[in-house]
Design a protein around this motif. Structure first.
Motif, PDB file in Angstrom:
ATOM      1  N   GLN A  99       0.828  -1.200   0.000  1.00  0.00           N
ATOM      2  CA  GLN A  99       0.000   0.000   0.000  1.00  0.00           C
ATOM      3  C   GLN A  99       0.867   1.257   0.000  1.00  0.00           C
ATOM      4  O   GLN A  99       0.551   2.242  -0.686  1.00  0.00           O
ATOM      5  N   PHE A 100       1.960   1.237   0.730  1.00  0.00           N
ATOM      6  CA  PHE A 100       2.835   2.405   0.778  1.00  0.00           C
ATOM      7  C   PHE A 100       3.492   2.649  -0.575  1.00  0.00           C
ATOM      8  O   PHE A 100       3.652   3.808  -0.999  1.00  0.00           O
ATOM      9  N   LEU A 101       3.848   1.596  -1.276  1.00  0.00           N
ATOM     10  CA  LEU A 101       4.431   1.736  -2.611  1.00  0.00           C
ATOM     11  C   LEU A 101       3.423   2.347  -3.584  1.00  0.00           C
ATOM     12  O   LEU A 101       3.756   3.277  -4.340  1.00  0.00           O
ATOM     13  N   VAL A 102       2.192   1.859  -3.556  1.00  0.00           N
ATOM     14  CA  VAL A 102       1.144   2.420  -4.412  1.00  0.00           C
ATOM     15  C   VAL A 102       0.877   3.878  -4.036  1.00  0.00           C
ATOM     16  O   VAL A 102       0.640   4.732  -4.900  1.00  0.00           O
ATOM     17  N   PHE A 103       0.941   4.169  -2.747  1.00  0.00           N
ATOM     18  CA  PHE A 103       0.763   5.552  -2.287  1.00  0.00           C
ATOM     19  C   PHE A 103       1.820   6.470  -2.892  1.00  0.00           C
ATOM     20  O   PHE A 103       1.507   7.582  -3.362  1.00  0.00           O
ATOM     21  N   LEU A 104       3.086   6.052  -2.888  1.00  0.00           N
ATOM     22  CA  LEU A 104       4.151   6.882  -3.448  1.00  0.00           C
ATOM     23  C   LEU A 104       3.945   7.127  -4.935  1.00  0.00           C
ATOM     24  O   LEU A 104       4.121   8.260  -5.423  1.00  0.00           O
ATOM     25  N   ILE A 105       3.566   6.085  -5.659  1.00  0.00           N
ATOM     26  CA  ILE A 105       3.321   6.245  -7.098  1.00  0.00           C
ATOM     27  C   ILE A 105       2.141   7.186  -7.331  1.00  0.00           C
ATOM     28  O   ILE A 105       2.199   8.095  -8.173  1.00  0.00           O
ATOM     29  N   SER A 106       1.068   6.966  -6.578  1.00  0.00           N
ATOM     30  CA  SER A 106      -0.120   7.799  -6.728  1.00  0.00           C
ATOM     31  C   SER A 106       0.173   9.247  -6.352  1.00  0.00           C
ATOM     32  O   SER A 106      -0.311  10.179  -7.013  1.00  0.00           O
ATOM     33  N   LEU A 107       0.963   9.449  -5.311  1.00  0.00           N
ATOM     34  CA  LEU A 107       1.298  10.810  -4.897  1.00  0.00           C
ATOM     35  C   LEU A 107       2.040  11.547  -5.997  1.00  0.00           C
ATOM     36  O   LEU A 107       1.777  12.745  -6.243  1.00  0.00           O
ATOM     37  N   ALA A 108       2.938  10.853  -6.667  1.00  0.00           N
ATOM     38  CA  ALA A 108       3.666  11.481  -7.771  1.00  0.00           C
ATOM     39  C   ALA A 108       2.723  11.828  -8.921  1.00  0.00           C
ATOM     40  O   ALA A 108       2.819  12.917  -9.513  1.00  0.00           O
ATOM     41  N   LEU A 109       1.795  10.935  -9.242  1.00  0.00           N
ATOM     42  CA  LEU A 109       0.849  11.187 -10.334  1.00  0.00           C
ATOM     43  C   LEU A 109      -0.119  12.322  -9.976  1.00  0.00           C
ATOM     44  O   LEU A 109      -0.456  13.160 -10.822  1.00  0.00           O
ATOM     45  N   VAL A 110      -0.560  12.352  -8.738  1.00  0.00           N
ATOM     46  CA  VAL A 110      -1.461  13.417  -8.291  1.00  0.00           C
ATOM     47  C   VAL A 110      -0.745  14.763  -8.327  1.00  0.00           C
ATOM     48  O   VAL A 110      -1.311  15.778  -8.769  1.00  0.00           O
ATOM     49  N   ALA A 111       0.498  14.801  -7.847  1.00  0.00           N
ATOM     50  CA  ALA A 111       1.266  16.044  -7.871  1.00  0.00           C
ATOM     51  C   ALA A 111       1.472  16.518  -9.310  1.00  0.00           C
ATOM     52  O   ALA A 111       1.372  17.726  -9.592  1.00  0.00           O
ATOM     53  N   ALA A 196      -6.672  12.858   2.234  1.00  0.00           N
ATOM     54  CA  ALA A 196      -6.601  11.464   2.689  1.00  0.00           C
ATOM     55  C   ALA A 196      -5.155  10.993   2.762  1.00  0.00           C
ATOM     56  O   ALA A 196      -4.772  10.274   3.702  1.00  0.00           O
ATOM     57  N   TYR A 197      -4.332  11.418   1.805  1.00  0.00           N
ATOM     58  CA  TYR A 197      -2.937  10.992   1.793  1.00  0.00           C
ATOM     59  C   TYR A 197      -2.163  11.601   2.966  1.00  0.00           C
ATOM     60  O   TYR A 197      -1.292  10.949   3.553  1.00  0.00           O
ATOM     61  N   GLY A 198      -2.458  12.858   3.303  1.00  0.00           N
ATOM     62  CA  GLY A 198      -1.804  13.454   4.460  1.00  0.00           C
ATOM     63  C   GLY A 198      -2.150  12.721   5.741  1.00  0.00           C
ATOM     64  O   GLY A 198      -1.276  12.477   6.594  1.00  0.00           O
ATOM     65  N   THR A 199      -3.417  12.342   5.889  1.00  0.00           N
ATOM     66  CA  THR A 199      -3.835  11.580   7.068  1.00  0.00           C
ATOM     67  C   THR A 199      -3.211  10.188   7.061  1.00  0.00           C
ATOM     68  O   THR A 199      -2.837   9.653   8.121  1.00  0.00           O
ATOM     69  N   TYR A 200      -3.064   9.618   5.875  1.00  0.00           N
ATOM     70  CA  TYR A 200      -2.448   8.301   5.757  1.00  0.00           C
ATOM     71  C   TYR A 200      -0.992   8.326   6.221  1.00  0.00           C
ATOM     72  O   TYR A 200      -0.512   7.359   6.854  1.00  0.00           O
ATOM     73  N   LEU A 201      -0.281   9.410   5.936  1.00  0.00           N
ATOM     74  CA  LEU A 201       1.111   9.509   6.375  1.00  0.00           C
ATOM     75  C   LEU A 201       1.206   9.484   7.900  1.00  0.00           C
ATOM     76  O   LEU A 201       2.099   8.828   8.467  1.00  0.00           O
ATOM     77  N   ILE A 202       0.303  10.193   8.560  1.00  0.00           N
ATOM     78  CA  ILE A 202       0.270  10.152  10.031  1.00  0.00           C
ATOM     79  C   ILE A 202      -0.015   8.743  10.515  1.00  0.00           C
ATOM     80  O   ILE A 202       0.620   8.232  11.447  1.00  0.00           O
ATOM     81  N   ASN A 203      -0.971   8.088   9.882  1.00  0.00           N
ATOM     82  CA  ASN A 203      -1.348   6.729  10.266  1.00  0.00           C
ATOM     83  C   ASN A 203      -0.196   5.745  10.056  1.00  0.00           C
ATOM     84  O   ASN A 203       0.055   4.873  10.900  1.00  0.00           O
ATOM     85  N   ALA A 204       0.524   5.910   8.946  1.00  0.00           N
ATOM     86  CA  ALA A 204       1.670   5.039   8.691  1.00  0.00           C
ATOM     87  C   ALA A 204       2.755   5.237   9.743  1.00  0.00           C
ATOM     88  O   ALA A 204       3.369   4.264  10.209  1.00  0.00           O
TER      89      ALA A 204
END
Length: 246
Positions: A99-111, A196-204
């Motif tokens: 999930q963290f790997l997909v998050f990093l890829i998605s974060l780059a695409l969103v940015a 959601a991604y910012g909250t996910y970073l805290i959760n991670a």
């Protein structure tokens, strides 16, 4: 260092103490009435004597040690055994870094989409993939908690981690609903995913901290078990030597 000698008399009427090199002050009695080195009855004032010139740096630390309760371990021995035995632990260990790997890829695409305005479709697909993995890890994680702690969610050891996980889930669910219903503009929808991604970073970070705590506790348990085994082996060897000498 100034010396302190305490004298206790085992009588039913009073308790006495003597302070040398320190000013002893009876609570409830004027301080000028207490002389250095004087033996006085504590129940004359109804309380014990207080040493007023102890080093200030020592007093807070001693008080903190006395008032601080021992930290409760994350797992009892039975829960630790269930955690190590269940296959759901391995499932979580695989899904979490995925999930963290997909998050990093998605974060780059969103940015990239928010900065350039291009790549909306790729960003949307990546957010949906991240949402799917989040639901998967939440479902399997609740099963894991049921197996280990006999509760589906919000166990004491992981209460705030579950609270933030539910917040992430709510935000990403809101994104999906907004996407399907056509609420707001595409950019506004993506900003929901960013929240959601910012909250996910805290959760991670919360789960990484608990993982570190669990490893430290596991090492302590292993050391304690090793010490007990060594002590038992030493006792057994000593017993054999005694029997052989006799």
């Amino acid at each position: 260092m100034k010396s302190l000698k305490s004298l206790s008399n085992s009588t039913a009427s009073h308790t006495s103490c003597e302070c040398e090199g320190a000013s002893a002050v009876e609570l409830g009695a004027p301080s000028h009435q207490v002389k250095k080195g004087e033996i006085f009855s504590a129940d004359q004032a109804g309380v014990d004597c207080v040493l007023s010139n102890l080093p200030v740096s020592l007093t807070p630390s001693v008080a903190a040690q006395r008032s601080k309760p021992p930290r409760r371990p994350l797992y009892t021995p039975e829960q630790r055994a269930r955690r190590d035995a269940t296959p759901w632990t391995m499932v979580q260990a695989i899904l979490a870094p995925l999930q963290f790997l997909v998050f990093l890829i998605s974060l780059a695409l969103v940015a990239n989409y928010l900065i350039t305005g291009n790549g909306y479709e790729a960003a949307t697909i990546s957010i949906l993939a991240k949402t799917f993995l989040l639901y998967t890890i939440m479902i399997t994680g609740s099963i894991w908690e049921k197996v280990v702690f006999d509760e589906w969610l919000f166990v004491e050891a992981f209460f705030w981690e579950d609270v933030f996980s539910m917040l992430v889930l709510a935000l990403q669910t809101l994104y999906v609903v907004a996407l399907l219903k056509g609420w707001w503009t595409p950019q506004q929808q993506v900003y929901i995913a960013v929240a959601a991604y910012g909250t996910y970073l805290i959760n991670a970070a919360q789960f990484l901290w608990k993982l570190r705590m669990a490893r430290l506790e596991g090492r302590k348990v292993d050391i304690d078990n090793g010490n007990r085994q060594t002590a038992a082996s030493t006792a057994s060897t000593s017993s054999r030597l005694v029997r052989n000498q006799s």
